[in-house]
Motif scaffolding. Structure first.
Motif, mmCIF file in Angstrom:
data_model
loop_
_atom_site.group_PDB
_atom_site.id
_atom_site.type_symbol
_atom_site.label_atom_id
_atom_site.label_comp_id
_atom_site.label_asym_id
_atom_site.label_seq_id
_atom_site.Cartn_x
_atom_site.Cartn_y
_atom_site.Cartn_z
ATOM 1 N N LYS A 145 22.501 -5.547 -1.932
ATOM 2 C CA LYS A 145 22.265 -4.400 -1.043
ATOM 3 C C LYS A 145 22.529 -3.082 -1.773
ATOM 4 O O LYS A 145 21.753 -2.122 -1.679
ATOM 5 N N THR A 146 23.641 -3.036 -2.516
ATOM 6 C CA THR A 146 23.983 -1.825 -3.262
ATOM 7 C C THR A 146 22.942 -1.537 -4.333
ATOM 8 O O THR A 146 22.502 -0.393 -4.515
ATOM 9 N N LEU A 147 22.527 -2.579 -5.053
ATOM 10 C CA LEU A 147 21.528 -2.390 -6.099
ATOM 11 C C LEU A 147 20.203 -1.897 -5.533
ATOM 12 O O LEU A 147 19.528 -1.063 -6.141
ATOM 13 N N LYS A 148 19.845 -2.397 -4.363
ATOM 14 C CA LYS A 148 18.607 -1.943 -3.717
ATOM 15 C C LYS A 148 18.703 -0.457 -3.392
ATOM 16 O O LYS A 148 17.787 0.319 -3.646
ATOM 17 N N LEU A 149 19.858 -0.044 -2.836
ATOM 18 C CA LEU A 149 20.072 1.369 -2.507
ATOM 19 C C LEU A 149 19.992 2.228 -3.770
ATOM 20 O O LEU A 149 19.305 3.258 -3.803
ATOM 21 N N LEU A 150 20.690 1.802 -4.822
ATOM 22 C CA LEU A 150 20.696 2.577 -6.059
ATOM 23 C C LEU A 150 19.297 2.676 -6.656
ATOM 24 O O LEU A 150 18.877 3.738 -7.114
ATOM 25 N N SER A 151 18.566 1.566 -6.643
ATOM 26 C CA SER A 151 17.235 1.579 -7.254
ATOM 27 C C SER A 151 16.272 2.472 -6.480
ATOM 28 O O SER A 151 15.333 3.032 -7.057
ATOM 29 N N GLU A 152 16.509 2.627 -5.177
ATOM 30 C CA GLU A 152 15.655 3.499 -4.364
ATOM 31 C C GLU A 152 16.028 4.974 -4.521
ATOM 32 O O GLU A 152 15.168 5.858 -4.492
ATOM 33 N N GLU A 153 17.321 5.258 -4.663
ATOM 34 C CA GLU A 153 17.799 6.641 -4.666
ATOM 35 C C GLU A 153 17.834 7.282 -6.056
ATOM 36 O O GLU A 153 17.721 8.497 -6.193
ATOM 37 N N LEU A 154 18.020 6.469 -7.085
ATOM 38 C CA LEU A 154 18.212 7.011 -8.429
ATOM 39 C C LEU A 154 16.951 6.887 -9.269
ATOM 40 O O LEU A 154 16.186 5.944 -9.117
ATOM 41 N N TYR A 155 16.773 7.826 -10.162
ATOM 42 C CA TYR A 155 15.699 7.719 -11.146
ATOM 43 C C TYR A 155 16.155 6.853 -12.312
ATOM 44 O O TYR A 155 15.392 6.047 -12.844
ATOM 45 N N SER A 156 17.410 7.034 -12.728
ATOM 46 C CA SER A 156 17.885 6.255 -13.865
ATOM 47 C C SER A 156 19.395 6.088 -13.824
ATOM 48 O O SER A 156 20.097 6.792 -13.089
ATOM 49 N N VAL A 157 19.885 5.146 -14.629
ATOM 50 C CA VAL A 157 21.327 4.962 -14.796
ATOM 51 C C VAL A 157 21.660 5.033 -16.279
ATOM 52 O O VAL A 157 20.829 4.739 -17.140
ATOM 53 N N CYS A 158 22.905 5.433 -16.553
ATOM 54 C CA CYS A 158 23.424 5.435 -17.910
ATOM 55 C C CYS A 158 24.273 4.183 -18.108
ATOM 56 O O CYS A 158 25.094 3.845 -17.249
ATOM 57 N N LEU A 159 24.069 3.513 -19.229
ATOM 58 C CA LEU A 159 24.836 2.322 -19.577
ATOM 59 C C LEU A 159 25.621 2.605 -20.850
ATOM 60 O O LEU A 159 25.068 3.115 -21.832
ATOM 61 N N LEU A 160 26.904 2.293 -20.828
ATOM 62 C CA LEU A 160 27.796 2.559 -21.961
ATOM 63 C C LEU A 160 27.944 1.276 -22.773
ATOM 64 O O LEU A 160 28.380 0.248 -22.247
ATOM 65 N N LEU A 161 27.597 1.345 -24.050
ATOM 66 C CA LEU A 161 27.494 0.134 -24.855
ATOM 67 C C LEU A 161 28.404 0.162 -26.082
ATOM 68 O O LEU A 161 28.756 1.222 -26.590
ATOM 69 N N CYS A 162 28.722 -1.054 -26.540
ATOM 70 C CA CYS A 162 29.442 -1.260 -27.803
ATOM 71 C C CYS A 162 30.882 -0.773 -27.743
ATOM 72 O O CYS A 162 31.396 -0.166 -28.686
ATOM 73 N N THR A 163 31.546 -1.085 -26.630
ATOM 74 C CA THR A 163 32.978 -0.818 -26.536
ATOM 75 C C THR A 163 33.731 -2.142 -26.711
ATOM 76 O O THR A 163 33.187 -3.215 -26.456
ATOM 77 N N ARG A 164 34.978 -2.048 -27.151
ATOM 78 C CA ARG A 164 35.776 -3.255 -27.381
ATOM 79 C C ARG A 164 35.946 -4.022 -26.081
ATOM 80 O O ARG A 164 36.271 -3.442 -25.043
ATOM 81 N N GLY A 165 35.731 -5.321 -26.182
ATOM 82 C CA GLY A 165 35.826 -6.163 -24.994
ATOM 83 C C GLY A 165 34.462 -6.569 -24.471
ATOM 84 O O GLY A 165 34.319 -7.584 -23.796
ATOM 85 N N GLN A 166 33.434 -5.771 -24.770
ATOM 86 C CA GLN A 166 32.072 -6.160 -24.410
ATOM 87 C C GLN A 166 31.610 -7.297 -25.317
ATOM 88 O O GLN A 166 32.111 -7.464 -26.428
ATOM 89 N N THR A 167 30.631 -8.037 -24.827
ATOM 90 C CA THR A 167 30.019 -9.091 -25.640
ATOM 91 C C THR A 167 28.527 -8.807 -25.790
ATOM 92 O O THR A 167 27.949 -8.016 -25.035
ATOM 93 N N ARG A 168 27.924 -9.480 -26.738
ATOM 94 C CA ARG A 168 26.479 -9.341 -26.918
ATOM 95 C C ARG A 168 25.733 -9.747 -25.648
ATOM 96 O O ARG A 168 24.742 -9.113 -25.258
ATOM 97 N N GLU A 169 26.232 -10.808 -25.019
ATOM 98 C CA GLU A 169 25.574 -11.306 -23.795
ATOM 99 C C GLU A 169 25.638 -10.269 -22.677
ATOM 100 O O GLU A 169 24.682 -10.100 -21.915
ATOM 101 N N MET A 170 26.766 -9.567 -22.571
ATOM 102 C CA MET A 170 26.890 -8.516 -21.540
ATOM 103 C C MET A 170 25.884 -7.398 -21.788
ATOM 104 O O MET A 170 25.250 -6.890 -20.856
#
Length: 234
Positions: A145-170
């Motif tokens: 439900k939240t994702l549907k709302l965000l996808s309708e209201e927002l043009y884009s999102v920012c994703l923060l990558l390559c921080t310690r603790g993240q994995t390639r799969e994430m």
């Protein structure tokens, strides 16, 4: 000394301004040092912003406004300055940023710019709820439900990558879901900035090797360096 105005002339040509604002309404993201640009001095905020806004030419018909928080933390006078320059320079598309807590208030901004396409960006950082909450201290969860709302209201999102603790799969999953749900995504490779969040250089090498082709993808803005947009305060 920072730079508050720039022209982005490669993909998605536009003018961009970094404005001062009141403190971020959330202000607790563990990776963010932008909030050091916040102020409680309304006159100083408006003085800095007036000097910055004077640079806008409207030559691309597209303007991006960023500030150390959400558009809702800009002063009334600053918003009126933006409205005036959008009208005077015949700007057709304008970008603003918000924090998740404002997601149901976006029409307040849209109605200030009749006849202009208002594109809203939001820092989602990752689709992994646990990592977003526990590592980035960004306290909201996603469901269908939240994702549907965000996808309708927002043009884009920012994703923060390559921080310690993240994995390639994430990271793979974040890019896949970002492109599935949103018209556009910004991929921001983290650079150490004095906060408790740290960069993972091994992940950066892997990411650049696998995903550098996204620089040519129209729906993606890839920031290898967070100064790539050409505006910053330091």
């Amino acid at each position: 000394m920072g730079i508050r105005y720039n022209k982005i002339q490669d993909k998605h040509r536009r003018e961009i301004v970094l404005l001062k604002s009141f403190p971020c309404g959330y202000g607790r993201c563990s990776f963010c040092n932008y909030i050091e640009d916040n102020s409680l001095d309304e006159k100083e905020i408006d003085r800095v912003n007036e000097e910055t806004i004077k640079n806008i030419t409207g030559e691309y018909g597209v303007l991006e406004v960023i500030n150390s928080g959400s558009v809702f933390e800009l002063t009334k006078n600053t918003m009126e300055m933006i409205q005036r320059v959008v009208h005077e320079k015949n700007i057709k598309i304008i970008y603003f940023e918000i924090y998740y807590g404002y997601i149901k208030r976006l029409d307040e901004i849209r109605k200030l710019f009749p006849g202009v396409e208002v594109r809203i960006r939001m820092g989602l950082e990752t689709f992994n709820d646990d990592f977003r909450i526990n590592c980035y201290n960004k306290n909201f969860r996603l469901n269908e439900k939240t994702l549907k709302l965000l996808s309708e209201e927002l043009y884009s999102v920012c994703l923060l990558l390559c921080t310690r603790g993240q994995t390639r799969e994430m990271i793979d999953r974040d890019i896949e879901l970002g492109l599935k749900y949103f018209k556009n995504i910004t991929l921001n490779i983290f650079i150490d900035n004095g906060t408790i969040v740290k960069r993972d250089n091994d992940l950066v090498k892997w990411f650049v090797g696998k995903y550098s082709y996204l620089q040519e993808e129209d729906r993606v803005e890839l920031l290898i360096d967070n100064k790539d947009l050409g505006v910053f305060e330091q």
